[in-house]
Design a protein around this motif. Sequence first.
Motif, PDB file in Angstrom:
ATOM      1  N   GLY A  93       0.824  -1.141   0.002  1.00 46.91           N
ATOM      2  CA  GLY A  93       0.062  -0.062   0.167  1.00 46.91           C
ATOM      3  C   GLY A  93       0.934   1.214  -0.066  1.00 46.91           C
ATOM      4  N   MET A  94       0.251   2.606   0.031  1.00 46.60           N
ATOM      5  CA  MET A  94       0.738   3.762   0.041  1.00 46.60           C
ATOM      6  C   MET A  94       0.540   4.616   1.220  1.00 46.60           C
ATOM      7  SD  MET A  94       0.977   4.697  -4.036  1.00 46.60           S
ATOM      8  CE  MET A  94      -0.565   3.861  -4.554  1.00 46.60           C
ATOM      9  N   ASP A  95       1.133   5.486   1.717  1.00 46.19           N
ATOM     10  CA  ASP A  95       0.662   6.597   2.432  1.00 46.19           C
ATOM     11  C   ASP A  95       0.018   7.531   1.818  1.00 46.19           C
ATOM     12  OD1 ASP A  95       2.925   7.924   1.583  1.00 46.19           O
ATOM     13  OD2 ASP A  95       4.048   7.379   3.357  1.00 46.19           O
ATOM     14  N   GLU A  96      -0.288   8.689   2.524  1.00 47.63           N
ATOM     15  CA  GLU A  96      -0.957   9.937   2.030  1.00 47.63           C
ATOM     16  C   GLU A  96       0.058  10.653   0.961  1.00 47.63           C
ATOM     17  OE1 GLU A  96      -3.215  14.080   3.329  1.00 47.63           O
ATOM     18  OE2 GLU A  96      -2.978  12.417   4.820  1.00 47.63           O
ATOM     19  N   GLN A  97       1.323  10.675   1.210  1.00 50.76           N
ATOM     20  CA  GLN A  97       2.339  11.504   0.471  1.00 50.76           C
ATOM     21  C   GLN A  97       2.487  10.542  -0.713  1.00 50.76           C
ATOM     22  OE1 GLN A  97       6.161  12.082   2.381  1.00 50.76           O
ATOM     23  NE2 GLN A  97       7.010  13.107   0.564  1.00 50.76           N
ATOM     24  N   ASP A  98       2.875   9.154  -0.691  1.00 50.55           N
ATOM     25  CA  ASP A  98       3.026   8.637  -1.985  1.00 50.55           C
ATOM     26  C   ASP A  98       1.808   8.655  -2.937  1.00 50.55           C
ATOM     27  OD1 ASP A  98       5.480   7.949  -1.281  1.00 50.55           O
ATOM     28  OD2 ASP A  98       5.006   6.101  -0.495  1.00 50.55           O
TER      29      ASP A  98
ATOM     30  N   LEU B  50      -8.244   5.672  -6.901  1.00 52.87           N
ATOM     31  CA  LEU B  50      -7.133   5.009  -6.098  1.00 52.87           C
ATOM     32  C   LEU B  50      -7.524   4.956  -4.552  1.00 52.87           C
ATOM     33  CD1 LEU B  50      -4.347   3.794  -5.525  1.00 52.87           C
ATOM     34  CD2 LEU B  50      -3.567   5.993  -5.256  1.00 52.87           C
ATOM     35  N   THR B  51      -7.666   3.873  -3.953  1.00 49.87           N
ATOM     36  CA  THR B  51      -7.924   3.695  -2.587  1.00 49.87           C
ATOM     37  C   THR B  51      -6.837   2.584  -2.216  1.00 49.87           C
ATOM     38  OG1 THR B  51     -10.448   3.799  -2.813  1.00 49.87           O
ATOM     39  CG2 THR B  51      -9.442   2.833  -0.634  1.00 49.87           C
ATOM     40  N   THR B  52      -5.957   3.304  -0.909  1.00 54.29           N
ATOM     41  CA  THR B  52      -4.840   2.557  -0.592  1.00 54.29           C
ATOM     42  C   THR B  52      -4.448   2.828   0.681  1.00 54.29           C
ATOM     43  OG1 THR B  52      -2.423   2.188  -1.003  1.00 54.29           O
ATOM     44  CG2 THR B  52      -3.240   4.562  -1.474  1.00 54.29           C
ATOM     45  N   ARG B  53      -4.073   1.628   1.569  1.00 51.60           N
ATOM     46  CA  ARG B  53      -3.595   1.605   2.730  1.00 51.60           C
ATOM     47  C   ARG B  53      -2.453   0.937   3.101  1.00 51.60           C
ATOM     48  NH1 ARG B  53      -6.830  -1.011   8.033  1.00 51.60           N
ATOM     49  NH2 ARG B  53      -5.241  -0.528   9.527  1.00 51.60           N
ATOM     50  N   ALA B  54      -1.407   1.860   3.513  1.00 48.03           N
ATOM     51  CA  ALA B  54      -0.072   1.301   3.830  1.00 48.03           C
ATOM     52  C   ALA B  54       0.042   0.226   5.184  1.00 48.03           C
ATOM     53  CB  ALA B  54       0.954   2.424   4.063  1.00 48.03           C
ATOM     54  N   VAL B  55       1.067  -0.534   5.092  1.00 50.62           N
ATOM     55  CA  VAL B  55       1.107  -1.282   6.091  1.00 50.62           C
ATOM     56  C   VAL B  55       1.488  -0.627   7.506  1.00 50.62           C
ATOM     57  CG1 VAL B  55       2.720  -3.198   7.367  1.00 50.62           C
ATOM     58  CG2 VAL B  55       2.102  -3.280   4.753  1.00 50.62           C
ATOM     59  N   GLY B  56       0.594  -0.429   8.392  1.00 51.29           N
ATOM     60  CA  GLY B  56       0.896  -0.055   9.895  1.00 51.29           C
ATOM     61  C   GLY B  56      -0.042   1.267   9.888  1.00 51.29           C
ATOM     62  N   ALA B  57      -0.552   1.850   8.631  1.00 51.04           N
ATOM     63  CA  ALA B  57      -1.336   2.966   8.932  1.00 51.04           C
ATOM     64  C   ALA B  57      -2.709   2.594   9.490  1.00 51.04           C
ATOM     65  CB  ALA B  57      -1.571   3.417   7.514  1.00 51.04           C
ATOM     66  N   GLU B  58      -3.347   3.637   9.945  1.00 50.42           N
ATOM     67  CA  GLU B  58      -4.628   3.246  10.679  1.00 50.42           C
ATOM     68  C   GLU B  58      -5.820   3.419   9.950  1.00 50.42           C
ATOM     69  OE1 GLU B  58      -4.858   5.904  14.051  1.00 50.42           O
ATOM     70  OE2 GLU B  58      -3.432   4.932  15.223  1.00 50.42           O
ATOM     71  N   THR B  59      -5.616   4.499   8.724  1.00 51.32           N
ATOM     72  CA  THR B  59      -6.705   4.499   7.751  1.00 51.32           C
ATOM     73  C   THR B  59      -6.194   4.568   6.318  1.00 51.32           C
ATOM     74  OG1 THR B  59      -6.286   7.156   7.958  1.00 51.32           O
ATOM     75  CG2 THR B  59      -7.849   6.046   9.357  1.00 51.32           C
TER      76      THR B  59
ATOM     77  N   ARG C 262      -8.030   7.826  -0.158  1.00 56.92           N
ATOM     78  CA  ARG C 262      -8.592   7.867  -1.620  1.00 56.92           C
ATOM     79  C   ARG C 262      -8.495   8.983  -2.269  1.00 56.92           C
ATOM     80  NH1 ARG C 262     -14.651   6.300  -0.749  1.00 56.92           N
ATOM     81  NH2 ARG C 262     -13.867   4.282  -0.749  1.00 56.92           N
ATOM     82  N   VAL C 263      -8.242   8.891  -3.485  1.00 62.34           N
ATOM     83  CA  VAL C 263      -8.125  10.233  -4.344  1.00 62.34           C
ATOM     84  C   VAL C 263      -8.787   9.790  -5.603  1.00 62.34           C
ATOM     85  CG1 VAL C 263      -5.640   9.541  -5.351  1.00 62.34           C
ATOM     86  CG2 VAL C 263      -6.346  11.701  -5.299  1.00 62.34           C
TER      87      VAL C 263
ATOM     88  N   GLU D 276      -6.599  15.415 -14.114  1.00 63.56           N
ATOM     89  CA  GLU D 276      -6.823  16.372 -13.007  1.00 63.56           C
ATOM     90  C   GLU D 276      -7.131  15.604 -11.734  1.00 63.56           C
ATOM     91  OE1 GLU D 276      -6.527  19.720 -13.559  1.00 63.56           O
ATOM     92  OE2 GLU D 276      -6.286  19.309 -15.582  1.00 63.56           O
ATOM     93  N   MET D 277      -6.486  15.805 -10.669  1.00 59.26           N
ATOM     94  CA  MET D 277      -6.452  15.208  -9.475  1.00 59.26           C
ATOM     95  C   MET D 277      -7.232  15.959  -8.634  1.00 59.26           C
ATOM     96  SD  MET D 277      -3.374  14.166  -6.828  1.00 59.26           S
ATOM     97  CE  MET D 277      -2.502  12.944  -8.062  1.00 59.26           C
ATOM     98  N   GLY D 278      -8.187  15.033  -7.754  1.00 60.54           N
ATOM     99  CA  GLY D 278      -9.067  15.789  -6.793  1.00 60.54           C
ATOM    100  C   GLY D 278      -8.478  15.860  -5.487  1.00 60.54           C
ATOM    101  N   PRO D 279      -9.158  16.287  -4.513  1.00 56.37           N
ATOM    102  CA  PRO D 279      -8.519  16.065  -3.150  1.00 56.37           C
ATOM    103  C   PRO D 279      -8.229  14.811  -2.454  1.00 56.37           C
ATOM    104  CG  PRO D 279     -10.907  16.688  -2.972  1.00 56.37           C
ATOM    105  CD  PRO D 279     -10.420  16.763  -4.520  1.00 56.37           C
ATOM    106  N   LEU D 280      -7.361  14.415  -1.591  1.00 57.19           N
ATOM    107  CA  LEU D 280      -7.437  13.176  -0.867  1.00 57.19           C
ATOM    108  C   LEU D 280      -8.065  13.202   0.382  1.00 57.19           C
ATOM    109  CD1 LEU D 280      -4.257  13.543  -2.663  1.00 57.19           C
ATOM    110  CD2 LEU D 280      -3.428  12.190  -0.667  1.00 57.19           C
ATOM    111  N   GLU D 281      -8.704  12.069   0.452  1.00 54.74           N
ATOM    112  CA  GLU D 281      -9.596  12.025   1.523  1.00 54.74           C
ATOM    113  C   GLU D 281      -9.276  10.649   2.468  1.00 54.74           C
ATOM    114  OE1 GLU D 281     -13.772  10.906   0.675  1.00 54.74           O
ATOM    115  OE2 GLU D 281     -13.220  10.956  -1.519  1.00 54.74           O
ATOM    116  N   LYS D 282      -9.632  10.653   3.672  1.00 51.20           N
ATOM    117  CA  LYS D 282      -9.162   9.496   4.425  1.00 51.20           C
ATOM    118  C   LYS D 282     -10.419   8.697   4.535  1.00 51.20           C
ATOM    119  CE  LYS D 282      -5.370  11.603   7.261  1.00 51.20           C
ATOM    120  NZ  LYS D 282      -5.000  11.702   8.377  1.00 51.20           N
TER     121      LYS D 282
END
Length: 622
Positions: free
Chosen positions: A63-68, A111-120, A123-124, A130-136
């Motif tokens: 998975g990916m974190d918010e920055q990735d 895209l919906t992704t959750r990194a190993v160890g992340a709590e949430t 989704r983007v 054209e990229m929209g806002p990121l949401e948890k």
Amino acid sequence: MGHIQLMTAALANQIAAGEVVVRPASCVKELIENSLDAGARAIQVHLREGGIAEIVVIDDGQGMDEQDAALAFRRHATSKVYEPRDLVRIRTLGFRGEALASIAAVARVRLTTRAVGAETAVRVAVDGGEMGPLEKVGAPVGTRIEVRDLFYNTPARLKYLRTVQTEQARSVEVVQQAALSRADVAFSCQTEHHVLFQTPGNGDVRAVLAALYGVGEAKQMLDVHAASNDYRVYGVIGRPTQARSSRGYAHLFVNGRPIRHPGIHQAVVQGYQNRLMVGKHPMYALYIEMDPSLVDVNVHPHKAEVRFSEEPDVTRLVSQAVATALDGTLLAATPVRARQPHVTSVQPLALDWRGARDAQAAPARPSQTPVQSDKAVREGLTEVYRPNESAPKSGLPGEARDQVVDPLAHEEPFAAVTSPHETIRDERPTEWSLRPIGQALGMYILADDGESLYIIDQHAAHERVLYEDFSQKLRDRGVFAMPLLAPLELTLPPVVFERAMEVQQELANMGLTYEPFGAQQVVVRAVPDIWQGLDVQRLAVEVFDDLKALRGDSVIEQMRQSVATRACKAAIKANWTLSQPEMEALCRSLVKCQDPFHCPHGRPIFVRMTNGELERAFRRIV
């Protein structure tokens, strides 16, 4: 004002996408490669309308974190290559940093992704680049990518896509190739209706092959192992009896990457030595591992080809590995005794040259067989030879015998034979008749027409007679379906399965009736009656294999040729002694053919020597 301008980012992304995203299968390939590079152990692929309407790929990778997630859709953004020296030691499937950016430029992506160890999870949504806002959001560890409305903003490319069935078949092929490349990963591929393909992910390549081609085919395959200081080769190969008429059953992987490489394929063929029939291709799944610095994977836009630094070393090891596996196995090639010539009695009209397995045993004919009565010949003796299949046919093992004397095995046209005395042309006298003189070497009929001497290949001649007869029956709907007592269950590759469904009615009109039975299986319930007495299962498989290569407006005629050509396997073979009336019947039928010069595969049927050429050869004239 100048003519040179900077392109907008959206236009540049769409142009770049054209190199990466050609059809839905391209998206599936890139997304699966990202999942494998992320360490996924299970990958699900969902297709709607063949992937044109929607592709969903779900994995359980890191998975990916918010920055990735925010950087993933930027061009040239990558987690796999950091400096120039990494390009010569590539260990990942994807590395160019263009896949997600290219896909997002011509589709609506979420895209919906959750990194190993992340709590949430994060989704983007990206719409046409054209990229929209990121949401948890809440989601399991891993990544889910949804690609909708492919090419919605580039309609010129959308119209060049094929039918939904074809695009779906190509996407499923990509999933199957990926599953073969990583048998330790569980794959599933499904549409909105049903599951098309799935594997257990237990690391056994045979389990994947069983899902592709059936358990029976997978069980027969042989293990291959070989290694040198720099390379390791392993996998499975099919027995010679499993060889097919197309290369679609050959799978090659280098460091886990599916590739095409003519040199390696030829090395595999060489490893079979003389065990393969001409025109047949081996079935295999072979894996080559080496130091990444010894192979360049960046020579093809879609990374489908590679270049080896020492190709001769690789091909030599592959060829030796295949040969060793075959040499160490007792293959189904049982030697047989020399054949005693057996034929049935000659009967007018009733015999059809095809009934090899319907014949009753008859005593051996003496060396000087008396000519049958003129009455039998006058009454229409045309198709008369029904050999006794219970008797051995030659002193060669089964496979070698087929390779030597059965040119019907050839799927590609033969090159024309060039001989000083050969004058095979597409021309003949209006009134042309051949008078057979005798049989030579168990393979040839000697005949003359009053002006020239002909050496006729009896097998090729009979093939031509049967082929034209069967082709005409197919065109006239004179071929009927012959029901099978035990229906055949066949597992087909996805592309072949989809083509089979498209032409189901056309083949039924030719006597081959079948129906779908599962995601990639068909049940054959009847075959053309012109196949009576032959190996109908093998012939049906070969006809289905041919569907993959059918192109253009003459598909129906190509299918007729495929069905008719297979029926020609009933043609008389070498070392089958013919009587005088049988040779006369064959010659009469041959001169009536539209093309009496070539067998259905392009081989010449006869060599002709004119009277003048013979006189010059014997120095009777200067």
